[in-house]
Design an enzyme around this catalytic site. Sequence first.
Site, PDB file in Angstrom:
ATOM      1  N   ASP A 118      -8.258  -7.088  -0.184  1.00  0.00           N
ATOM      2  CA  ASP A 118      -7.403  -7.366   0.977  1.00  0.00           C
ATOM      3  C   ASP A 118      -8.195  -7.013   2.214  1.00  0.00           C
ATOM      4  O   ASP A 118      -9.084  -6.147   2.163  1.00  0.00           O
ATOM      5  CB  ASP A 118      -6.124  -6.522   0.967  1.00  0.00           C
TER       6      ASP A 118
ATOM      7  N   CYS B   9      -8.483 -28.025  10.411  1.00  0.00           N
ATOM      8  CA  CYS B   9      -9.690 -28.832  10.220  1.00  0.00           C
ATOM      9  C   CYS B   9      -9.384 -30.313  10.031  1.00  0.00           C
ATOM     10  O   CYS B   9     -10.189 -31.160  10.395  1.00  0.00           O
ATOM     11  CB  CYS B   9     -10.480 -28.305   9.026  1.00  0.00           C
TER      12      CYS B   9
ATOM     13  N   CYS C 231     -13.219 -28.362   4.936  1.00  0.00           N
ATOM     14  CA  CYS C 231     -11.989 -27.580   4.754  1.00  0.00           C
ATOM     15  C   CYS C 231     -10.764 -28.496   4.743  1.00  0.00           C
ATOM     16  O   CYS C 231     -10.694 -29.479   5.472  1.00  0.00           O
ATOM     17  CB  CYS C 231     -11.872 -26.526   5.851  1.00  0.00           C
TER      18      CYS C 231
ATOM     19  N   HIS D   9      -6.577 -21.538   8.985  1.00  0.00           N
ATOM     20  CA  HIS D   9      -7.924 -21.904   8.531  1.00  0.00           C
ATOM     21  C   HIS D   9      -8.605 -20.746   7.806  1.00  0.00           C
ATOM     22  O   HIS D   9      -9.149 -20.912   6.714  1.00  0.00           O
ATOM     23  CB  HIS D   9      -8.802 -22.349   9.692  1.00  0.00           C
TER      24      HIS D   9
ATOM     25  N   ASP E  22       0.849  -1.188   0.000  1.00  0.00           N
ATOM     26  CA  ASP E  22       0.000   0.000   0.000  1.00  0.00           C
ATOM     27  C   ASP E  22       0.886   1.240   0.000  1.00  0.00           C
ATOM     28  O   ASP E  22       2.119   1.142   0.037  1.00  0.00           O
ATOM     29  CB  ASP E  22      -1.001  -0.037   1.155  1.00  0.00           C
TER      30      ASP E  22
ATOM     31  N   CYS F 108      -7.618 -27.447   5.459  1.00  0.00           N
ATOM     32  CA  CYS F 108      -6.486 -26.861   6.199  1.00  0.00           C
ATOM     33  C   CYS F 108      -6.089 -27.740   7.390  1.00  0.00           C
ATOM     34  O   CYS F 108      -6.860 -28.584   7.839  1.00  0.00           O
ATOM     35  CB  CYS F 108      -6.837 -25.450   6.665  1.00  0.00           C
TER      36      CYS F 108
END
Lengths: 363, 363
Positions: free
Chosen positions: B263, B306, B301, B332, B89, B303
Amino acid sequence: MGFEIVARDGAARAGRLATAHGAVETPVFMPVGTAATVKAMTPEAVAATGARLVLANTYHLMLRPGAERVAALGGLHRFMNWPHAVLTDSGGFQVMSLAGLRTISEEGVAFRSHLDGSRHLLTPERSVEIQRLLGADVTMALDECTPYPAERDAVAASMELSMRWAERARRAFTERPGHGIFGIVQGGVHAELRERSARRLVEIAFDGYAIGGLAIGEGQATTFAMVEASVPALPEARPRYLMGVGKPADIVGAVKRGIDMFDCVLPTRSGRTGQAWTRAGALNLRNARHAEDPTPLDPECRCPACTGFSRAYLHHLTKAGEILGSMLLTWHNLTYYADLTAALRSAIRAGRLADFSFGGAAP
Amino acid sequence: MGFEIVARDGAARAGRLATAHGAVETPVFMPVGTAATVKAMTPEAVAATGARLVLANTYHLMLRPGAERVAALGGLHRFMNWPHAVLTDSGGFQVMSLAGLRTISEEGVAFRSHLDGSRHLLTPERSVEIQRLLGADVTMALDECTPYPAERDAVAASMELSMRWAERARRAFTERPGHGIFGIVQGGVHAELRERSARRLVEIAFDGYAIGGLAIGEGQATTFAMVEASVPALPEARPRYLMGVGKPADIVGAVKRGIDMFDCVLPTRSGRTGQAWTRAGALNLRNARHAEDPTPLDPECRCPACTGFSRAYLHHLTKAGEILGSMLLTWHNLTYYADLTAALRSAIRAGRLADFSFGGAAP
């Protein structure tokens, strides 16, 4: 619980502890996973360091989330997703250091939780039961961790109480394949009390023997003297565990004196405060001299902190209080300890322990 | 900086942004890596979520460790060991929200560091220079983030200043293959100011166009109205980035209105406070109802949180303040956002965005 000695070098041994969750090569350093997590590490990362045995704290887990709850969720291994072996302490040490309003009696120790003030009673039998509920591969007998310094009579009385508790813990333990219970040698800094304690435990007959109540301010020479007073009274064929030790040089010296197992918060705790153990000695990453240093923390280290990042970046993370700094330095320090003990095992097998060196850890 | 649109569905587009550090599929969600680290994540973990573009904050990095220092260490990608693309940014938003003693003039914004009180001047030219020193793939033009609410005249004057700064930033930008600079549409909640701002930026000609100064309290309907006021004035062939957005439903709605890039700190920040985004909606892991729940956080999920752990364990970590809780829930949440945007890309390519749903994110 099987224990096989595969090599000797002087008093030192290289061995293999056969647990219900796999074999553990000794000498071994156990990362501390207090509250069912090695702080700032995934279980995959812990295993990637080479660790196959972690320590979890009975005191913390009995209070939160509770032993019965962990059991209902399938035990500690499943709860924390750690497929390898777990040793749990008895809870005694942390009752003495963390809990409120402690009252020690023959029965056990009554205390209040440091979290919510709730009342609890930890007896030798309850400690064994909690560790069974958690699913520990290695259970530790409840002992009273004698304060240091203390009068000799008080130390002797405390040791004798621990021995009576050890006998009760041994009786309360349920034999299961790959599971074992260790007794803990006490006796402060008095060699004859240490020897008496060790002999008493051997009469009771444990799967392994710990030496407790050391590394609490007595100094390395005294620690080693107490190891030397205890080890000859312990059976050759059983593993020996020096509790709460220690710095790399402490571990090297204790291995040379016949110790097989270690645990300490040092690599994990210091990783969270910017301290790193390297082959060139200890470093404080907060120090400004690292701010522009593009070199790795330890060029010989295989961990992600050393292979992926510069000292300058680790300095930046530490100064900025970033969680990744704790993650990377913990990973590094545990890798250092794992590689140090692996090097000790290799040296014992090669019969070259006398001239052992591992960077800054030459004793 | 190449941008190819590979599919359309209504106003929505699926595209591919070609950066010096690889292609980025759009719509894309950029994890926020404020201080050269996505908090509580290793770069390998960030990449494992599917992310190929992260955002870093110029304000934080110019103060610590400093842009010149990062450049001397090989640039941001090497510093943080992130081989994929980085968008920085401009620093403007965080100067307004974090710095002390701000003075805005035609030249730029003078301020004091929130870290040490040191004085700094951020101009459009210096912002571009800092982002070049950091090595950003995508540079953002410095803008003044107009407060909300504000009088229309003040909003118009602020927007006009941002447009003059945008022109200076564009001139200061050094063209390099795979690198680009985006202008930022301002104009508060006034559709005609938004449209005027967008047209002005298109005259200047940027590699992409952001819509800034939204999601700061105006409400989703107004956010969407400002997107609708801006998008028609922006070129079809260039990427569009809605800054600081947002919740899953915000992202779905904005994609339907022609936005390509997003974002937000939400998945990372909320991961550190026990909040999880799942296909069944948002969950607070601190809630006692999870304490004995052996089921995974989100059974669909992929990840590590999970696939490896129960809600009961995540509850325990969160209640105990364990770093692993922040690590797993951040992992996650970023996986959830990555999979949400991947599902949006698939839906656009299949021409089925109208009936898009993704658990709780059905708009």
